[in-house]
Scaffold this motif. Structure first.
Motif, PDB file in Angstrom:
ATOM      1  N   LEU A 149       0.850  -1.193   0.000  1.00  0.00           N
ATOM      2  CA  LEU A 149       0.000   0.000   0.000  1.00  0.00           C
ATOM      3  C   LEU A 149       0.884   1.240   0.000  1.00  0.00           C
ATOM      4  N   LEU A 150       0.382   2.316  -0.588  1.00  0.00           N
ATOM      5  CA  LEU A 150       1.128   3.575  -0.612  1.00  0.00           C
ATOM      6  C   LEU A 150       1.050   4.209   0.773  1.00  0.00           C
ATOM      7  N   PRO A 151       2.183   4.359   1.462  1.00  0.00           N
ATOM      8  CA  PRO A 151       2.159   4.760   2.873  1.00  0.00           C
ATOM      9  C   PRO A 151       1.664   6.176   3.120  1.00  0.00           C
ATOM     10  N   GLU A 152       1.788   7.053   2.122  1.00  0.00           N
ATOM     11  CA  GLU A 152       1.409   8.451   2.324  1.00  0.00           C
ATOM     12  C   GLU A 152      -0.076   8.704   2.098  1.00  0.00           C
ATOM     13  N   PHE A 153      -0.807   7.670   1.676  1.00  0.00           N
ATOM     14  CA  PHE A 153      -2.237   7.798   1.415  1.00  0.00           C
ATOM     15  C   PHE A 153      -3.036   6.965   2.415  1.00  0.00           C
ATOM     16  N   SER A 154      -4.276   7.371   2.636  1.00  0.00           N
ATOM     17  CA  SER A 154      -5.159   6.613   3.522  1.00  0.00           C
ATOM     18  C   SER A 154      -5.582   5.305   2.857  1.00  0.00           C
ATOM     19  N   ALA A 155      -6.180   4.426   3.659  1.00  0.00           N
ATOM     20  CA  ALA A 155      -6.693   3.168   3.115  1.00  0.00           C
ATOM     21  C   ALA A 155      -7.679   3.437   1.982  1.00  0.00           C
ATOM     22  N   LEU A 156      -8.592   4.364   2.206  1.00  0.00           N
ATOM     23  CA  LEU A 156      -9.584   4.695   1.190  1.00  0.00           C
ATOM     24  C   LEU A 156      -8.912   5.203  -0.082  1.00  0.00           C
TER      25      LEU A 156
ATOM     26  N   HIS B 294      -7.448   5.956   7.761  1.00  0.00           N
ATOM     27  CA  HIS B 294      -6.164   5.624   8.382  1.00  0.00           C
ATOM     28  C   HIS B 294      -5.104   5.317   7.331  1.00  0.00           C
ATOM     29  N   ARG B 295      -3.876   5.719   7.633  1.00  0.00           N
ATOM     30  CA  ARG B 295      -2.764   5.340   6.771  1.00  0.00           C
ATOM     31  C   ARG B 295      -2.310   3.920   7.125  1.00  0.00           C
ATOM     32  N   PRO B 296      -1.655   3.235   6.187  1.00  0.00           N
ATOM     33  CA  PRO B 296      -1.274   1.838   6.414  1.00  0.00           C
ATOM     34  C   PRO B 296      -0.479   1.600   7.698  1.00  0.00           C
ATOM     35  N   ALA B 297       0.404   2.514   8.046  1.00  0.00           N
ATOM     36  CA  ALA B 297       1.268   2.308   9.216  1.00  0.00           C
ATOM     37  C   ALA B 297       0.487   2.218  10.518  1.00  0.00           C
ATOM     38  N   THR B 298      -0.724   2.722  10.533  1.00  0.00           N
ATOM     39  CA  THR B 298      -1.533   2.698  11.762  1.00  0.00           C
ATOM     40  C   THR B 298      -2.493   1.510  11.791  1.00  0.00           C
ATOM     41  N   MET B 299      -2.378   0.619  10.828  1.00  0.00           N
ATOM     42  CA  MET B 299      -3.283  -0.526  10.721  1.00  0.00           C
ATOM     43  C   MET B 299      -2.530  -1.823  10.995  1.00  0.00           C
TER      44      MET B 299
END
Length: 227
Positions: free
Chosen positions: A99-106, A142-147
């Motif tokens: 996943l692109l880390p700078e973007f949210s899941a959505l 949420h961004r990937p790093a927080t999931m």
């Protein structure tokens, strides 16, 4: 009978061809994936499964043989046409979510749709619907790093299905997860696949997961066999 969604016939691939260190990876591989069929690809490391998936998904080209998606021959297509087919007809899921880390899941699910020309509002609605199906709609912002790892991989499933592909190719999609999370995430993937009628070729080392698919292909030393 309609054409299979994926058909490989006599596919060969050798790296460093003509050199002393040449490696023959695929040796006349043939297989099909029917519409709505989920096929497991079981192979030891180094047997050629990733190369097979890359050729099936038009990320690489065979030295010989044919690759057909939806009955259309993919060999010899221009780079531009291959890119269009990959974007519209093929979804990819890897062991690591990418996943692109700078973007949210959505946003990670919306972006592939925007690349296809889908209006942003429509892309957002489809992304939210997919996230709801896999139980991560509350992580949209949420961004990937927080999931968690399982949540990230569910978002990766949604991204792979965002453009409504005919074919899903997955390379060890739960291989980076602990056993309990792996089972839960695999259940989610299968529910999503069955609900959409998607055709899938899924590489896995997990024989318990492979046994839950419609059919098992075994790869060894560049060749395929049933079961």
């Amino acid at each position: 009978m309609s054409d299979p969604v994926l058909a490989l016939e006599g596919v060969t691939k050798t790296y460093n061809k003509g050199k002393p260190n040449a490696v023959e990876v695929l040796r006349g591989v043939s297989c099909t994936v029917a519409r709505g069929e989920v096929v497991a690809l079981v192979a030891p490391s180094g047997a050629g499964k990733s190369t097979l998936l890359h050729i099936a998904g038009l990320l690489d080209t065979p030295d010989a043989g044919s690759v057909r998606i939806g009955g259309d021959d993919m060999v010899g297509l221009s780079d531009r046409r291959r890119t269009i087919v990959r974007r519209n007809d093929v979804g990819f899921v890897y062991q690591f979510h990418h996943l692109l880390p700078e973007f949210s899941a959505l946003e990670n699910i919306v972006l592939p749709q925007l690349a296809r020309g889908v209006p942003r509002s429509e892309a957002r609605l489809r992304a939210l619907d997919l996230m709801a199906r896999v139980g991560v709609e509350d992580r949209a912002g949420h961004r990937p790093a927080t999931m968690s790892g399982g949540e990230q991989q569910r978002v990766a499933f949604c991204r792979a299905l965002a453009n409504g592909p005919r074919l899903l190719l997955a390379d060890e999609p739960t291989g980076n997860l602990d056993p309990e999370t792996s089972d839960t995430v695999f259940d989610t993937l299968m529910d999503l696949v069955r609900a959409t009628g998607l055709s899938c070729l899924i590489a896995t080392h997990n024989m318990a997961l492979a046994a839950r698919m419609d059919r098992v292909l075994r790869m060894d030393t560049g060749t395929l066999s049933d079961g």
